[in-house]
Design a protein around this motif. Sequence first.
Motif, PDB file in Angstrom:
ATOM      1  N   GLN A  12       0.831  -1.202   0.000  1.00 48.23           N
ATOM      2  CA  GLN A  12       0.000   0.000   0.000  1.00 48.23           C
ATOM      3  C   GLN A  12       0.868   1.255   0.000  1.00 48.23           C
ATOM      4  OE1 GLN A  12      -3.227  -0.081  -0.444  1.00 48.23           O
ATOM      5  NE2 GLN A  12      -3.200  -2.323  -0.453  1.00 48.23           N
ATOM      6  N   HIS A  13       1.968   1.225   0.779  1.00 46.81           N
ATOM      7  CA  HIS A  13       2.903   2.353   0.796  1.00 46.81           C
ATOM      8  C   HIS A  13       3.487   2.584  -0.596  1.00 46.81           C
ATOM      9  CE1 HIS A  13       6.422   4.787   1.733  1.00 46.81           C
ATOM     10  NE2 HIS A  13       7.193   3.823   1.269  1.00 46.81           N
ATOM     11  N   THR A  14       3.863   1.505  -1.280  1.00 47.55           N
ATOM     12  CA  THR A  14       4.452   1.625  -2.612  1.00 47.55           C
ATOM     13  C   THR A  14       3.462   2.230  -3.599  1.00 47.55           C
ATOM     14  OG1 THR A  14       5.910  -0.259  -2.199  1.00 47.55           O
ATOM     15  CG2 THR A  14       5.502   0.321  -4.493  1.00 47.55           C
ATOM     16  N   LYS A  15       2.228   1.747  -3.583  1.00 48.00           N
ATOM     17  CA  LYS A  15       1.232   2.302  -4.506  1.00 48.00           C
ATOM     18  C   LYS A  15       0.929   3.764  -4.176  1.00 48.00           C
ATOM     19  CE  LYS A  15      -1.849  -1.045  -3.992  1.00 48.00           C
ATOM     20  NZ  LYS A  15      -3.051  -1.874  -4.241  1.00 48.00           N
ATOM     21  N   GLU A  16       0.899   4.103  -2.888  1.00 43.16           N
ATOM     22  CA  GLU A  16       0.659   5.485  -2.501  1.00 43.16           C
ATOM     23  C   GLU A  16       1.779   6.397  -2.979  1.00 43.16           C
ATOM     24  OE1 GLU A  16      -0.210   8.075   1.592  1.00 43.16           O
ATOM     25  OE2 GLU A  16       0.121   5.916   1.672  1.00 43.16           O
ATOM     26  N   VAL A  17       3.029   5.941  -2.831  1.00 40.98           N
ATOM     27  CA  VAL A  17       4.167   6.727  -3.307  1.00 40.98           C
ATOM     28  C   VAL A  17       4.100   6.896  -4.821  1.00 40.98           C
ATOM     29  CG1 VAL A  17       6.682   6.743  -3.528  1.00 40.98           C
ATOM     30  CG2 VAL A  17       5.641   6.073  -1.371  1.00 40.98           C
ATOM     31  N   ALA A  18       3.733   5.833  -5.538  1.00 40.88           N
ATOM     32  CA  ALA A  18       3.649   5.909  -6.994  1.00 40.88           C
ATOM     33  C   ALA A  18       2.588   6.920  -7.431  1.00 40.88           C
ATOM     34  CB  ALA A  18       3.358   4.533  -7.571  1.00 40.88           C
ATOM     35  N   ARG A  19       1.455   6.921  -6.747  1.00 35.06           N
ATOM     36  CA  ARG A  19       0.409   7.884  -7.113  1.00 35.06           C
ATOM     37  C   ARG A  19       0.875   9.313  -6.841  1.00 35.06           C
ATOM     38  NH1 ARG A  19      -2.922   3.943  -4.359  1.00 35.06           N
ATOM     39  NH2 ARG A  19      -4.064   2.675  -5.876  1.00 35.06           N
ATOM     40  N   LEU A  20       1.521   9.532  -5.685  1.00 35.65           N
ATOM     41  CA  LEU A  20       2.021  10.865  -5.370  1.00 35.65           C
ATOM     42  C   LEU A  20       3.057  11.319  -6.396  1.00 35.65           C
ATOM     43  CD1 LEU A  20       2.414  10.518  -1.496  1.00 35.65           C
ATOM     44  CD2 LEU A  20       0.781  11.977  -2.691  1.00 35.65           C
ATOM     45  N   CYS A  21       3.960  10.416  -6.785  1.00 39.25           N
ATOM     46  CA  CYS A  21       4.968  10.762  -7.787  1.00 39.25           C
ATOM     47  C   CYS A  21       4.307  11.128  -9.117  1.00 39.25           C
ATOM     48  CB  CYS A  21       5.929   9.591  -7.993  1.00 39.25           C
ATOM     49  SG  CYS A  21       7.206   9.465  -6.735  1.00 39.25           S
ATOM     50  N   GLY A  22       3.301  10.341  -9.511  1.00 39.44           N
ATOM     51  CA  GLY A  22       2.616  10.637 -10.772  1.00 39.44           C
ATOM     52  C   GLY A  22       1.916  11.986 -10.751  1.00 39.44           C
ATOM     53  N   ILE A  23       1.273  12.294  -9.622  1.00 38.63           N
ATOM     54  CA  ILE A  23       0.569  13.586  -9.508  1.00 38.63           C
ATOM     55  C   ILE A  23       1.555  14.740  -9.580  1.00 38.63           C
ATOM     56  CG2 ILE A  23      -0.778  15.025  -7.942  1.00 38.63           C
ATOM     57  CD1 ILE A  23      -2.089  12.432  -6.925  1.00 38.63           C
ATOM     58  N   MET A  24       2.673  14.647  -8.824  1.00 40.90           N
ATOM     59  CA  MET A  24       3.637  15.748  -8.830  1.00 40.90           C
ATOM     60  C   MET A  24       4.298  15.897 -10.192  1.00 40.90           C
ATOM     61  SD  MET A  24       5.412  15.623  -5.031  1.00 40.90           S
ATOM     62  CE  MET A  24       5.857  13.899  -5.095  1.00 40.90           C
ATOM     63  N   ALA A  25       4.606  14.773 -10.868  1.00 42.35           N
ATOM     64  CA  ALA A  25       5.208  14.862 -12.191  1.00 42.35           C
ATOM     65  C   ALA A  25       4.253  15.512 -13.184  1.00 42.35           C
ATOM     66  CB  ALA A  25       5.620  13.471 -12.664  1.00 42.35           C
ATOM     67  N   SER A  26       2.975  15.156 -13.093  1.00 38.64           N
ATOM     68  CA  SER A  26       1.987  15.761 -13.997  1.00 38.64           C
ATOM     69  C   SER A  26       1.864  17.254 -13.738  1.00 38.64           C
ATOM     70  CB  SER A  26       0.643  15.059 -13.825  1.00 38.64           C
ATOM     71  OG  SER A  26       0.740  13.684 -14.150  1.00 38.64           O
ATOM     72  N   GLU A  27       1.877  17.649 -12.441  1.00 36.39           N
ATOM     73  CA  GLU A  27       1.776  19.067 -12.120  1.00 36.39           C
ATOM     74  C   GLU A  27       2.971  19.855 -12.659  1.00 36.39           C
ATOM     75  OE1 GLU A  27      -0.587  20.855 -10.666  1.00 36.39           O
ATOM     76  OE2 GLU A  27      -1.909  19.104 -10.582  1.00 36.39           O
ATOM     77  N   LEU A  28       4.129  19.210 -12.746  1.00 41.37           N
ATOM     78  CA  LEU A  28       5.324  19.880 -13.262  1.00 41.37           C
ATOM     79  C   LEU A  28       5.438  19.788 -14.776  1.00 41.37           C
ATOM     80  CD1 LEU A  28       7.931  18.711 -10.594  1.00 41.37           C
ATOM     81  CD2 LEU A  28       6.963  20.992 -10.843  1.00 41.37           C
ATOM     82  N   GLY A  29       4.463  19.166 -15.414  1.00 42.67           N
ATOM     83  CA  GLY A  29       4.505  19.025 -16.866  1.00 42.67           C
ATOM     84  C   GLY A  29       5.452  17.948 -17.348  1.00 42.67           C
ATOM     85  N   LEU A  30       5.751  16.963 -16.505  1.00 38.22           N
ATOM     86  CA  LEU A  30       6.664  15.877 -16.870  1.00 38.22           C
ATOM     87  C   LEU A  30       5.881  14.617 -17.193  1.00 38.22           C
ATOM     88  CD1 LEU A  30       9.313  16.334 -14.024  1.00 38.22           C
ATOM     89  CD2 LEU A  30       9.462  17.189 -16.366  1.00 38.22           C
ATOM     90  N   ASP A  31       6.560  13.696 -17.855  1.00 38.42           N
ATOM     91  CA  ASP A  31       5.970  12.384 -18.120  1.00 38.42           C
ATOM     92  C   ASP A  31       5.985  11.581 -16.814  1.00 38.42           C
ATOM     93  OD1 ASP A  31       5.053   9.999 -19.042  1.00 38.42           O
ATOM     94  OD2 ASP A  31       6.702   9.617 -20.431  1.00 38.42           O
TER      95      ASP A  31
END
Length: 524
Positions: A342-361
């Motif tokens: 659950q921690h791993t999936k939560e970290v992955a979602r947070l990383c995806g959200i922050m990358a999208s906010e920064l305009g990254l893939d």
Amino acid sequence: METSLIILITAAAIVVAVAVGLAVGLVFRRRIGAEKIRAAEEQAQRLLRDAERDAETRRKEVELEVKDRLLRAQADLEREGKDRRQEMQNVERRLAQREESLAQKLDLLDRREKELSGRDRDVQAKERTAAEGQTKVQAMLDEARRTLERVAGMTTDEAKKHLLASQEHEARLEAMALAKRIEEEARNEAEQKAREILAIAVDKCASDFVAEAVVSVVDLPSDDMKGRIIGREGRNIRAFEKATGIDVIVDDTPEAVILSGFDAVRREIARVSLQRLIGDGRIHPARIEEVVEKVKKEVEATIKEAGEQAAFELGITNMHAELLRLVGRLRYRTSYSQNQLQHTKEVARLCGIMASELGLDPTFAKRAALLHDIGKSADGEHEGTHTQISTELAKKYKEHWKVVNAIAAHHEDEEAQCIEAILLQAADTLSAARPGARRDLVESYVKRLEKLEQIANSFKGVSRAFAIQAGREVRIVVEGDQVSDQGSYQMAKDIAKKIEQETEYPGQIKVTVIRETRAVEYAK
């Protein structure tokens, strides 16, 4: 009357005929019997002659066989005697060679003894010569010292004191600089080793705060089942522990047994296997092995499915099957009571959200986040911290360099070389350090932060103190005119020691002392 006479005559004729027939038959039977007796006697004599010939033939064959065996035995004895004689000759020859070798060695020892005696005499002569030379050198040194004392106007002891006094201050400065450099080098070298040791210790620690994470409780229908689980002379419980690698604790707990072990996957296999054995009722070593093997396959399938499901939920594709299996194993791994999958999936979602906010893939960020803790689920043959193991596995299965760097730098073990690595650090801290994510209660969490700042502020010269990174680091700003550069190092040590003595905390706390001197002047 004539009729009666005729009948009598006829009857008399019949009687006479019968009597004649009987007489003829008796004579004929006697003749036939005599011929049979004669034929039987002839046959008996013929059989007797045949038997005598066979007996004679057999006797001759036996005599020939006995003679042949005697000849073979005689040949074997002669051959064995010849071998024995040959062996004795070989032994005698080896003994002669050894005697000759021993004689040569004795001669060599005698020569060496003579050589050593000569060398000993030479050494004694050289020692006498060296002693005489040393006496001459000492006399020359004494004369030179007296000359120097007369020229300098002071004794040797006074010169030593003067020299030591002149260099004492310089030596102290050099010693302080050397101590600082050695301390920095030791800290740099020890930091990585300390991190490895702490990571291994935390992974294997069986302290109270992870007690429920290393045991499983299996309910029993009745206390009678405990005896069946143990088995006759304990054979069932030994077979179960050998098959699963998990300790079975049967104590006074009513209608329950405890499964203890650090490997969560094995513990899950043991828990499911024991439940099935209890439900089935057939508990014996062969059945235990059968059920455990079947459950192992089922749990392995569950692990594979969990890894594939996590990748599917995050939209990650083209990942090696072994990496997905390791991700699935995180389902049975906890850290401070936080489920690692659950921690791993939560970290992955947070990383995806922050990358999208920064305009990254977000692809690389999510992929690195999904794999950043797989080292915690790797098998025991891998060595190092979970970060090193995760990095090695990512390299082994040809992951992108950004993914590898993000995994290696998520605990700042290496320098971050891409934005995804920095995002992973932030997301991992958010997931693990936020109040409520792990075992620490909000009250104890806040109290620990306040305690750290209070300890830092208790030292003289501290301007401000901040507990950051969820209490993993304390940064102290000191007054430049009250604390020197050397004093800042000593203050960091003292604060760290006081934190160790007065607080309880998981992992380690980094103490950073910051000293700044500002010179301000105005041009008018």
